[in-house]
Scaffold this motif. Structure first.
Motif, PDB file in Angstrom:
ATOM      1  N   GLN A   1       0.654 -18.063 175.127  1.00  0.00           N
ATOM      2  CA  GLN A   1       1.945 -17.800 175.759  1.00  0.00           C
ATOM      3  C   GLN A   1       2.130 -16.298 175.974  1.00  0.00           C
ATOM      4  OE1 GLN A   1       4.089 -20.172 177.061  1.00  0.00           O
ATOM      5  NE2 GLN A   1       4.836 -18.296 178.026  1.00  0.00           N
ATOM      6  N   SER A   2       1.624 -15.487 175.054  1.00  0.00           N
ATOM      7  CA  SER A   2       1.733 -14.027 175.207  1.00  0.00           C
ATOM      8  C   SER A   2       0.945 -13.540 176.416  1.00  0.00           C
ATOM      9  CB  SER A   2       1.232 -13.314 173.947  1.00  0.00           C
ATOM     10  OG  SER A   2       2.097 -13.576 172.865  1.00  0.00           O
ATOM     11  N   ILE A   3      -0.226 -14.122 176.653  1.00  0.00           N
ATOM     12  CA  ILE A   3      -1.021 -13.756 177.825  1.00  0.00           C
ATOM     13  C   ILE A   3      -0.296 -14.189 179.098  1.00  0.00           C
ATOM     14  CG2 ILE A   3      -3.176 -14.249 179.069  1.00  0.00           C
ATOM     15  CD1 ILE A   3      -4.559 -14.314 176.279  1.00  0.00           C
ATOM     16  N   LEU A   4       0.306 -15.378 179.077  1.00  0.00           N
ATOM     17  CA  LEU A   4       1.086 -15.834 180.234  1.00  0.00           C
ATOM     18  C   LEU A   4       2.300 -14.928 180.465  1.00  0.00           C
ATOM     19  CD1 LEU A   4       1.035 -19.727 179.891  1.00  0.00           C
ATOM     20  CD2 LEU A   4      -0.153 -18.321 181.600  1.00  0.00           C
ATOM     21  N   ASP A   5       2.916 -14.477 179.374  1.00  0.00           N
ATOM     22  CA  ASP A   5       4.049 -13.548 179.511  1.00  0.00           C
ATOM     23  C   ASP A   5       3.591 -12.241 180.157  1.00  0.00           C
ATOM     24  OD1 ASP A   5       5.653 -15.449 178.280  1.00  0.00           O
ATOM     25  OD2 ASP A   5       5.661 -14.439 176.331  1.00  0.00           O
TER      26      ASP A   5
ATOM     27  N   LYS B   1       5.892 -21.796 190.230  1.00  0.00           N
ATOM     28  CA  LYS B   1       4.900 -22.740 190.733  1.00  0.00           C
ATOM     29  C   LYS B   1       3.491 -22.326 190.331  1.00  0.00           C
ATOM     30  CE  LYS B   1       3.836 -25.316 194.941  1.00  0.00           C
ATOM     31  NZ  LYS B   1       4.128 -25.479 196.365  1.00  0.00           N
ATOM     32  N   ILE B   2       3.207 -21.021 190.391  1.00  0.00           N
ATOM     33  CA  ILE B   2       1.892 -20.525 189.984  1.00  0.00           C
ATOM     34  C   ILE B   2       1.657 -20.811 188.502  1.00  0.00           C
ATOM     35  CG2 ILE B   2       0.486 -18.450 189.639  1.00  0.00           C
ATOM     36  CD1 ILE B   2       1.868 -17.297 192.151  1.00  0.00           C
ATOM     37  N   VAL B   3       2.656 -20.520 187.672  1.00  0.00           N
ATOM     38  CA  VAL B   3       2.513 -20.754 186.232  1.00  0.00           C
ATOM     39  C   VAL B   3       2.331 -22.235 185.935  1.00  0.00           C
ATOM     40  CG1 VAL B   3       3.682 -20.584 183.998  1.00  0.00           C
ATOM     41  CG2 VAL B   3       3.728 -18.645 185.569  1.00  0.00           C
ATOM     42  N   GLU B   4       3.060 -23.085 186.632  1.00  0.00           N
ATOM     43  CA  GLU B   4       2.904 -24.531 186.433  1.00  0.00           C
ATOM     44  C   GLU B   4       1.493 -24.986 186.784  1.00  0.00           C
ATOM     45  OE1 GLU B   4       6.024 -26.260 188.783  1.00  0.00           O
ATOM     46  OE2 GLU B   4       7.585 -25.792 187.307  1.00  0.00           O
ATOM     47  N   ARG B   5       0.951 -24.458 187.873  1.00  0.00           N
ATOM     48  CA  ARG B   5      -0.422 -24.817 188.266  1.00  0.00           C
ATOM     49  C   ARG B   5      -1.430 -24.320 187.242  1.00  0.00           C
ATOM     50  NH1 ARG B   5      -0.180 -23.408 194.710  1.00  0.00           N
ATOM     51  NH2 ARG B   5       0.842 -25.314 195.375  1.00  0.00           N
ATOM     52  N   ILE B   6      -1.212 -23.112 186.741  1.00  0.00           N
ATOM     53  CA  ILE B   6      -2.106 -22.572 185.705  1.00  0.00           C
ATOM     54  C   ILE B   6      -2.085 -23.494 184.490  1.00  0.00           C
ATOM     55  CG2 ILE B   6      -2.361 -20.698 184.019  1.00  0.00           C
ATOM     56  CD1 ILE B   6      -1.440 -18.758 186.253  1.00  0.00           C
TER      57      ILE B   6
ATOM     58  N   LEU C   1      -5.238 -25.666 181.786  1.00  0.00           N
ATOM     59  CA  LEU C   1      -5.677 -25.069 180.531  1.00  0.00           C
ATOM     60  C   LEU C   1      -4.780 -25.467 179.367  1.00  0.00           C
ATOM     61  CD1 LEU C   1      -3.357 -22.779 180.414  1.00  0.00           C
ATOM     62  CD2 LEU C   1      -5.018 -21.326 181.544  1.00  0.00           C
ATOM     63  N   VAL C   2      -5.180 -25.042 178.192  1.00  0.00           N
ATOM     64  CA  VAL C   2      -4.427 -25.266 176.960  1.00  0.00           C
ATOM     65  C   VAL C   2      -3.752 -23.949 176.599  1.00  0.00           C
ATOM     66  CG1 VAL C   2      -4.604 -25.802 174.497  1.00  0.00           C
ATOM     67  CG2 VAL C   2      -6.037 -27.037 176.155  1.00  0.00           C
ATOM     68  N   VAL C   3      -2.470 -24.006 176.243  1.00  0.00           N
ATOM     69  CA  VAL C   3      -1.718 -22.807 175.854  1.00  0.00           C
ATOM     70  C   VAL C   3      -1.507 -22.844 174.339  1.00  0.00           C
ATOM     71  CG1 VAL C   3       0.415 -21.487 176.128  1.00  0.00           C
ATOM     72  CG2 VAL C   3      -0.548 -22.728 178.087  1.00  0.00           C
ATOM     73  N   VAL C   4      -1.907 -21.769 173.659  1.00  0.00           N
ATOM     74  CA  VAL C   4      -1.691 -21.675 172.212  1.00  0.00           C
ATOM     75  C   VAL C   4      -0.619 -20.631 171.944  1.00  0.00           C
ATOM     76  CG1 VAL C   4      -4.031 -22.406 171.605  1.00  0.00           C
ATOM     77  CG2 VAL C   4      -3.555 -19.968 171.903  1.00  0.00           C
ATOM     78  N   GLU C   5       0.101 -20.812 170.859  1.00  0.00           N
ATOM     79  CA  GLU C   5       1.085 -19.816 170.421  1.00  0.00           C
ATOM     80  C   GLU C   5       1.346 -20.012 168.932  1.00  0.00           C
ATOM     81  OE1 GLU C   5       4.933 -20.193 172.331  1.00  0.00           O
ATOM     82  OE2 GLU C   5       4.584 -22.311 172.712  1.00  0.00           O
ATOM     83  N   GLY C   6       2.063 -19.066 168.346  1.00  0.00           N
ATOM     84  CA  GLY C   6       2.417 -19.169 166.936  1.00  0.00           C
ATOM     85  C   GLY C   6       1.313 -18.760 165.989  1.00  0.00           C
ATOM     86  N   TYR C   7       0.319 -18.042 166.452  1.00  0.00           N
ATOM     87  CA  TYR C   7      -0.820 -17.661 165.619  1.00  0.00           C
ATOM     88  C   TYR C   7      -0.604 -16.258 165.032  1.00  0.00           C
ATOM     89  CZ  TYR C   7      -1.794 -15.543 170.151  1.00  0.00           C
ATOM     90  OH  TYR C   7      -1.680 -14.843 171.325  1.00  0.00           O
ATOM     91  N   PRO C   8      -1.262 -15.942 163.915  1.00  0.00           N
ATOM     92  CA  PRO C   8      -1.153 -14.584 163.359  1.00  0.00           C
ATOM     93  C   PRO C   8      -1.924 -13.600 164.236  1.00  0.00           C
ATOM     94  CG  PRO C   8      -2.707 -15.894 162.078  1.00  0.00           C
ATOM     95  CD  PRO C   8      -2.081 -16.828 163.075  1.00  0.00           C
ATOM     96  N   VAL C   9      -1.424 -12.388 164.337  1.00  0.00           N
ATOM     97  CA  VAL C   9      -2.078 -11.350 165.138  1.00  0.00           C
ATOM     98  C   VAL C   9      -2.704 -10.325 164.210  1.00  0.00           C
ATOM     99  CG1 VAL C   9      -1.720  -9.491 166.819  1.00  0.00           C
ATOM    100  CG2 VAL C   9      -0.529 -11.684 167.110  1.00  0.00           C
ATOM    101  N   THR C  10      -4.002 -10.123 164.368  1.00  0.00           N
ATOM    102  CA  THR C  10      -4.735  -9.126 163.590  1.00  0.00           C
ATOM    103  C   THR C  10      -5.473  -8.202 164.559  1.00  0.00           C
ATOM    104  OG1 THR C  10      -6.681 -10.563 163.428  1.00  0.00           O
ATOM    105  CG2 THR C  10      -5.057 -10.707 161.645  1.00  0.00           C
ATOM    106  N   THR C  11      -5.771  -7.008 164.081  1.00  0.00           N
ATOM    107  CA  THR C  11      -6.465  -6.018 164.913  1.00  0.00           C
ATOM    108  C   THR C  11      -7.786  -5.652 164.244  1.00  0.00           C
ATOM    109  OG1 THR C  11      -4.327  -5.113 165.609  1.00  0.00           O
ATOM    110  CG2 THR C  11      -6.288  -3.772 166.035  1.00  0.00           C
ATOM    111  N   PRO C  12      -8.912  -5.930 164.894  1.00  0.00           N
ATOM    112  CA  PRO C  12     -10.200  -5.544 164.311  1.00  0.00           C
ATOM    113  C   PRO C  12     -10.321  -4.029 164.175  1.00  0.00           C
ATOM    114  CG  PRO C  12     -10.497  -7.095 166.138  1.00  0.00           C
ATOM    115  CD  PRO C  12      -9.070  -6.655 166.161  1.00  0.00           C
TER     116      PRO C  12
END
Length: 197
Positions: free
Chosen positions: A42-46, A66-71, A75-86
């Motif tokens: 969802q963050s990438i879509l945002d 309409k573009i977002v709906e087609r996208i 595909l599968v949209v993921v969200e709610g995951y922890p964010v880490t920085t390598p």
């Protein structure tokens, strides 16, 4: 999500290019994810929505919708995951992209972000990233090793039918070259287009 199918996370820069977006999402959709599954967050879509709006300030919002709906159909949209920085990651603003790839157990991150592509080639990147990072062009060329030429021909014809209605549009290989997918444009010209009836 299981690891049975080859999973790719697509970055916002790929989604912003109509040409690259179509060539990555359409084969997945048309094949029923036979060759690979596309994932985004969802963050990438945002991020896509933010940049799309900057580039299309006067366009009605139903177009973006309409573009977002087609996208999302492809595909599968993921969200709610922890964010880490390598360690040594070149852009902490893109940590959410890395984290989406880790969370979804992706085999690859498809991006045309030079910083991320370059980091993946460093020793730090190779040690820390549990997925491959590749350009859209490299991904499409990798796909040619698995999907039959007849499949690409069918996708090509569907895209050609759409684009021939757009006045003054470039050929599909020209569009791919303009989007940076030079190898795949050459593949289409050498192995697909000349075989069509």
């Amino acid at each position: 999500m299981s690891n049975d199918v080859y999973k790719v996370v697509v970055d916002a820069n790929l989604l912003l290019s109509t040409t690259l977006r179509d060539w990555v999402l359409m084969p997945c959709y048309e094949s029923g994810s036979q060759f690979y599954q596309v994932v985004t967050s969802q963050s990438i879509l945002d991020e896509f929505g933010y940049h799309w709006r900057k580039d299309h300030a006067d366009v009605d919002d139903h177009v973006r919708q309409k573009i977002v709906e087609r996208i999302k159909q492809c595909l599968v949209v993921v969200e709610g995951y922890p964010v880490t920085t390598p360690l040594g990651y070149p852009d902490k603003d893109d940590s959410h992209v890395h984290s989406a790839a880790v969370h979804s157990h992706a085999n690859a991150l498809i991006t045309d972000d030079k910083k991320l592509l370059n980091f993946a080639q460093t020793e730090e990147g190779e040690d820390q990233l549990p997925y491959e990072t590749m350009s859209c062009d490299d991904f499409l060329m990798q796909l040619t090793d698995y999907a039959p030429r007849e499949f690409f021909a069918a996708i090509y014809l569907k895209q050609e039918k759409y684009w021939e209605r757009q006045k003054g549009s470039r050929t599909l290989p020209e569009q791919l070259e303009a989007a940076g997918a030079h190898q795949f444009a050459t593949y289409l010209k050498q192995h697909i287009i000349h075989t069509l009836p």
